[in-house]
Design an enzyme around this catalytic site. Structure first.
Site, PDB file in Angstrom:
ATOM      1  N   GLY A  46      19.507 -23.027  49.418  1.00 45.16           N
ATOM      2  CA  GLY A  46      19.611 -21.576  49.293  1.00 45.16           C
ATOM      3  C   GLY A  46      18.234 -20.961  49.138  1.00 45.16           C
ATOM      4  CD  GLN A  51      13.992 -18.936  45.816  1.00 41.56           C
ATOM      5  OE1 GLN A  51      15.091 -18.797  46.319  1.00 41.56           O
ATOM      6  NE2 GLN A  51      13.485 -20.113  45.526  1.00 41.56           N
ATOM      7  CB  CYS A  89      14.191 -24.086  42.271  1.00 42.57           C
ATOM      8  SG  CYS A  89      13.863 -22.381  42.724  1.00 42.57           S
ATOM      9  CG  LEU A  90      13.407 -24.261  48.527  1.00 43.46           C
ATOM     10  CD1 LEU A  90      13.781 -23.394  49.723  1.00 43.46           C
ATOM     11  CD2 LEU A  90      12.909 -25.621  48.995  1.00 43.46           C
ATOM     12  CG  HIS A 131      19.755 -22.108  42.098  1.00 46.37           C
ATOM     13  ND1 HIS A 131      19.207 -23.242  41.534  1.00 46.37           N
ATOM     14  CD2 HIS A 131      18.718 -21.454  42.701  1.00 46.37           C
ATOM     15  CE1 HIS A 131      17.893 -23.247  41.757  1.00 46.37           C
ATOM     16  NE2 HIS A 131      17.577 -22.181  42.477  1.00 46.37           N
ATOM     17  CD  GLU A 132      19.356 -19.622  46.034  1.00 49.31           C
ATOM     18  OE1 GLU A 132      18.385 -18.870  45.864  1.00 49.31           O
ATOM     19  OE2 GLU A 132      19.233 -20.858  46.078  1.00 49.31           O
ATOM     20  CG  HIS A 135      16.217 -17.293  42.437  1.00 52.03           C
ATOM     21  ND1 HIS A 135      14.992 -17.583  41.891  1.00 52.03           N
ATOM     22  CD2 HIS A 135      16.651 -18.458  42.991  1.00 52.03           C
ATOM     23  CE1 HIS A 135      14.689 -18.860  42.104  1.00 52.03           C
ATOM     24  NE2 HIS A 135      15.688 -19.425  42.763  1.00 52.03           N
TER      25      HIS A 135
HETATM   26 ZN   LIG Z   1      15.806 -21.407  43.308  1.00 50.22          ZN
END
Ligand SMILES: [Zn+2]
Length: 163
Positions: A46, A51, A89-90, A131-132, A135
């Protein structure tokens, strides 16, 4: 389409609350296309707009190969159960940790044609959505995770596949 730069932990952008999208314009559709491409290239499950430095409430997830979902102004209507999942997480590269998330959620969001829709997600889909969605409120999984660590190196066995 173009790849976008992924913002890393430590950048204050990741700690801000995002604003809703009033209307989906071509500019937003290009952003969504770029985010899908960036997520795939980075092999993520995701990617949320902050991000890539955009403070708007939208994200993309890909809980199964080639199955991509886009959510604009998402809301969780109902959630059920608990599952512990190993997340990464990226924006926090090189680490993983265990987070407890619902097993099943019902959500509402807008699509890229400015239409509202509802859907149900479970398993990895529910994890990725939560998770997203975090953010968008400046929350990172490491805030909720226990045992944040560097992953064990992959054991070397047989041939490696590259893709
Ligand atoms: Zn993330």
């Amino acid at each position: 389409m173009a790849l976008r730069n992924i913002v890393k932990e430590g950048d204050p952008i990741l700690r801000k609350k995002c604003r809703p999208v009033d209307e989906v314009t071509d500019r937003i559709r290009i952003l969504l296309d770029d985010m899908v491409e960036t997520m795939r290239q980075a092999e993520g499950v995701g990617l949320a707009a902050p991000q890539v430095g955009v403070m708007r409430r939208l994200f993309v997830i890909q809980p199964e190969p080639d199955k991509t979902y886009e959510f604009i102004n998402p809301e969780i209507l109902e959630s059920e159960g608990e599952q512990e999942f190993t997340e990464g997480c990226l924006s926090v590269p090189g680490y993983i940790g265990e987070v407890i998330r619902p097993t099943h959620i019902r959500v509402r969001a807008m699509n890229r044609d400015n239409e509202m829709f509802e859907m149900e997600l479970d398993g990895l889909g529910a994890v990725a959505f939560c998770h997203e969605n975090d953010h968008l409120d400046g929350i990172l999984y490491v805030d909720k995770a226990k045992d944040v660590r560097e992953p064990e190196p992959e054991p070397e066995e047989g041939e490696e596949t590259e893709n």
